[in-house]
Design a protein around this motif. Structure first.
Motif, short mmCIF file in Angstrom:
data_model
loop_
_atom_site.label_atom_id
_atom_site.label_comp_id
_atom_site.label_asym_id
_atom_site.label_seq_id
_atom_site.Cartn_x
_atom_site.Cartn_y
_atom_site.Cartn_z
N ASN A 132 -47.86 -11.12 23.60
CA ASN A 132 -47.09 -9.88 23.45
C ASN A 132 -45.65 -10.05 23.92
N VAL A 188 -51.62 -7.99 16.91
CA VAL A 188 -52.19 -9.11 17.66
C VAL A 188 -53.68 -8.92 17.88
N GLN A 210 -43.29 -11.33 21.42
CA GLN A 210 -42.85 -10.34 20.43
C GLN A 210 -42.72 -10.95 19.04
N LEU A 255 -53.23 -12.50 26.00
CA LEU A 255 -52.69 -11.28 25.41
C LEU A 255 -51.30 -10.96 25.96
N GLN A 256 -51.11 -11.16 27.25
CA GLN A 256 -49.81 -10.86 27.84
C GLN A 256 -48.74 -11.82 27.31
N ALA A 293 -47.52 -4.31 18.26
CA ALA A 293 -48.44 -5.00 19.18
C ALA A 293 -49.88 -4.91 18.71
N SER A 308 -51.28 -1.55 22.53
CA SER A 308 -49.88 -1.20 22.83
C SER A 308 -49.44 -1.95 24.09
N TYR A 309 -49.87 -3.21 24.18
CA TYR A 309 -49.67 -3.96 25.42
C TYR A 309 -48.19 -4.06 25.78
N LEU A 310 -47.38 -4.44 24.82
CA LEU A 310 -45.96 -4.66 25.12
C LEU A 310 -45.29 -3.35 25.54
#
Length: 759
Positions: A85, A96, A88, A81-82, A93, A334-336
């Motif tokens: 993100n 994903v 981009q 996930l990281q 986000a 809303s990871y990013l």
């Protein structure tokens, strides 16, 4: 005015109008009795990286801890996930984590591991996402609604023919937002051995999505959706919504924020009992109480969100409630945004791991409030200005605030449960007494901790400062909506008006409705944004006033003052010259900031787009009439300005006009939020593009039409072509009304037509 188009309206019965808001699915044409399956197009986001595909990914900070509540290695915090993100490759986000895989989980992880490393490129991630994931939203399916009545009885309450026809059009939008879980493509839950994995929490019953990026059931949105469904006589869908929530309480012990696994560590404003009460009142179906009463989620809030507070004013101690999410990683959806807030490269001193974890908890707690985000939650509400939200977000202090709205909602929930346990067939005197005692404790705490008798307003209580917050918000109306009245209001008509004096100022000073706050921060729950739920709450608060303090006409300021002068000193915490501006048509400037000229919408006996004053009308009735009309104007004008039309009633604007809002190929947007200064426009700000659909906007429109239909008048909308030349560039042209310059001018009558009531 937006006049009705010709007397043909009076000759034809109201039919089902297929005007579909952009951002919602398209509908097949059909007559009023058509209950066939709607034609729904589920859009799939296409990767749109902002750098060349050959570029390697930026370096990463160490991974956050694995979150026990979110164990997925694909849709929860972890290397996949990281990395995705940080690439981009999508503009949002949430895209994903809403895409189900098209391979077994272990194969997806193996494919990711094969490309992960220091030389991973943008192209590697795009190919991986294209090969291993399906389109978002495909786990859902449209639903034919066999009980859809094209002419619900509330339409009989609406006098103005245009408002009536438009209300009926909005009524049809439910058919585009109703969903079922698509069992034929559903990924199995809780197993890594199935053919695919998804973040969706499958629901057993029909539900309504808000719209746009919100493609699952949401908690507090559903209150206003249910209110609208009941006006639309879609009682089966309202019941199904409640059944889904009860299923979730049985399964998880509480109702999560929304219908995805990444929401399982937080809830939202707890309006389940109020939904239940609205449903029972509208249908007299008390059978639902047999299941619902034992499941009411009050125990979860008491165990997980309560805190003991000793008043600095009276030394009394109360059990009060706050939002407080245990979370030490970015929110998956809303990871990013969270990652960049915590790891801002412009910081002189980077945050420590403990500081990042604390910030992630605050960000999740802010999301639990439903007001994500607002200056009301920040220790430094104006940090960063309107163009850089990170400093404000890094100062979030959500967990140390006792919110006015949350505690008012919980007071009413316990009071209603006490009443239910005193009703025939459900009598339980012990349970009733317990709920009454809890309600009394919360009420006393609200009046002691949150009520300021000199400013005549309610404020959040700040545990850090051991005092009331200085930020005035629309939450001030929640206690009255929930039947909590300070003595100062009950004993004085003058004080009762003082409590609502800021609303009076807004209606006179701005073109739109009441903002979340009067601070402009760039956050979506601050000025200049106004939200449909707040207009509903303010109207309900006005309606709840005892009749003896509603008497008298609206006060007027002295000849050299604006309506700002009628507000109790210090109430809104903003000086008059620091209030948000109101743009004037044909200029690049605002209306004057002070003096009588600041009240640009004042007319004889009412305000622009406030309906028509009547003889002997009280101040409270006048404010209700004006706010109800202004809300309808905001929703209808922005819909019309983005391509909405009603055949034979409301002509479509010209392409030249619609090009101003980049809506020449659009059929009208029902936005999630509005601008207080431009009723042709949506709201703006926040961490995602303004959404169209939209569940709670539709619900409040239908409720306002039902409750105030006899005083609603077709609105005057700003002339799109008369606006001052400005750029209308938007990051998302499909939903770009937020880019329209804020202006105010009357649009001449579209067609002067018969304005008599349809029989």
């Amino acid at each position: 005015m937006l006049a009705t188009a010709a007397a043909v309206l009076c000759l034809l019965p109201l039919a089902r109008v297929h005007a579909i808001p952009q951002g919602s699915p398209s509908s097949a044409s059909g007559d009023a009795a058509d209950t066939s399956l709607p034609v729904v197009t589920f859009s799939t986001s296409v990767a749109s990286p902002t750098v060349p595909l050959t570029n390697t990914l930026p370096s990463q900070v160490p991974l956050p801890p694995v979150q026990a509540w979110c164990p997925s290695e694909i849709f929860c915090a972890g290397p996949l996930l990281q990395t995705v993100n940080l690439a981009q490759v999508y503009s949002d986000a949430k895209t994903v984590v809403d895409k189900p895989t098209n391979k077994p989980s272990q194969q997806v992880l193996s494919d990711f591991n094969a490309i992960s490393g220091s030389d991973t490129t943008e192209g590697d991630i795009v190919t991986f996402m294209d090969n291993d994931f399906r389109g978002e939203g495909l786990e859902l399916e449209a639903v034919a609604e066999p009980n859809f009545n094209p002419n619900p009885s509330f339409l009989n309450n609406v006098s103005d023919p245009l408002i009536r026809a438009w209300s009926q059009t909005v009524h049809t939008f439910w058919t585009q937002l109703i969903r079922n879980t698509n069992q034929s493509v559903l990924c199995p839950e809780g197993t890594e051995s199935g053919p695919c994995e998804s973040s969706l929490i499958p629901l057993n019953h029909t539900f309504v999505i808000p719209g746009g990026r919100f493609r699952e059931q949401y908690y507090w949105d559903s209150y206003w959706i249910v209110v609208g469904l009941l006006e639309s006589e879609l009682y089966d869908v309202a019941n199904a919504t409640l059944q889904n929530f009860m299923d979730e309480i049985e399964k998880f012990g509480f109702i999560p924020n929304g219908g995805r696994i990444y929401y399982l560590n937080r809830s939202q404003p707890p309006l389940f009992v109020q939904m239940l009460s609205e449903y029972v009142a509208a249908t007299n179906d008390t059978s639902i109480l047999h299941r619902a009463l034992p499941l009411a989620e009050m125990a979860w809030w008491n165990t997980n969100r309560s805190v003991s507070v000793t008043s600095p004013f009276t030394s009394q101690t109360y059990t009060m409630f706050h939002y407080a999410v245990n979370n030490t990683a970015p929110r998956p959806e809303s990871y990013l945004e969270d990652y960049l807030t915590a790891n801002d490269p412009t910081l002189t001193t980077p945050l420590t791991e403990d500081q990042r974890s604390d910030l992630y908890s605050e960000l999740a707690s802010g999301a639990e409030t439903g007001w994500d985000y607002s200056s009301r939650w920040a220790a430094q509400p104006l940090a960063g200005g309107t163009n850089n939200s990170n400093p404000l977000l890094r100062s979030l202090n959500v967990r140390n605030l006792i919110p006015v709205c949350l505690n008012s909602i919980l007071y009413n929930a316990h009071a209603k449960l006490a009443d239910f346990y005193n009703s025939p067939g459900f009598v339980n005197s012990t349970a009733s007494a317990q709920h009454n005692a809890t309600a009394a404790n919360i009420r006393n705490g609200i009046l002691d901790l949150l009520w300021d008798s000199s400013k005549l307003a309610f404020y959040d209580f700040n545990l850090t400062a051991n005092g009331r917050s200085g930020i005035f918000t629309a939450a001030t109306f929640y206690p009255l909506w929930n039947n909590i009245f300070p003595d100062e209001i009950l004993n004085s008509t003058e004080n009762a008006f003082g409590f609502f004096s800021s609303l009076n100022m807004v209606l006179n000073r701005y073109n739109g409705t009441f903002p979340a706050t009067f601070l402009e921060t760039g956050q979506q729950w601050d000025a200049p944004n106004a939200w449909p739920p707040h207009q509903y709450v303010a109207l309900q608060a006005l309606a709840a006033l005892p009749s003896n303090i509603k008497e008298g006409t609206l006060p007027t300021p002295s000849s050299n003052q604006s309506t700002f002068d009628l507000i109790p000193s210090g109430q809104i915490g903003v000086s008059e010259d620091a209030l948000p501006g109101q743009k004037i048509i044909g200029t690049n400037g605002n209306a004057t900031k002070s003096g009588p000229a600041a009240d640009i919408n004042t007319r004889s006996g009412t305000v622009q787009n406030g309906g028509n004053a009547t003889s002997g009308e009280s101040w409270a009735s006048a404010l209700q009439r004006e706010l109800a009309n202004r809300y309808i104007a905001s929703a209808l004008c922005s819909w019309h300005a983005t391509g909405g039309s009603i055949p034979g009633v409301l002509p479509r604007l010209s392409d030249q006009e619609l090009n101003v809002t980049q809506s020449a190929n659009n059929t009208g947007n029902m936005f999630e939020k509005f601008s207080i200064s431009d009723i042709d426009s949506a709201g703006s700000g926040g961490e995602y593009t303004v959404q169209a659909g939209f569940g709670w906007t539709n619900g409040v429109v239908l409720w306002v039409a039902s409750q105030y239909g006899d005083v609603l008048v077709a609105p005057d909308c700003p002339d799109l072509l008369a606006q001052a030349p400005q750029s209308t560039t938007s990051t998302n042209a499909a939903l770009s009304a937020s880019a329209v310059p804020s202006v105010a001018v009357l649009l001449g009558a579209v067609v002067m037509a018969v304005l008599h009531v349809i029989a």
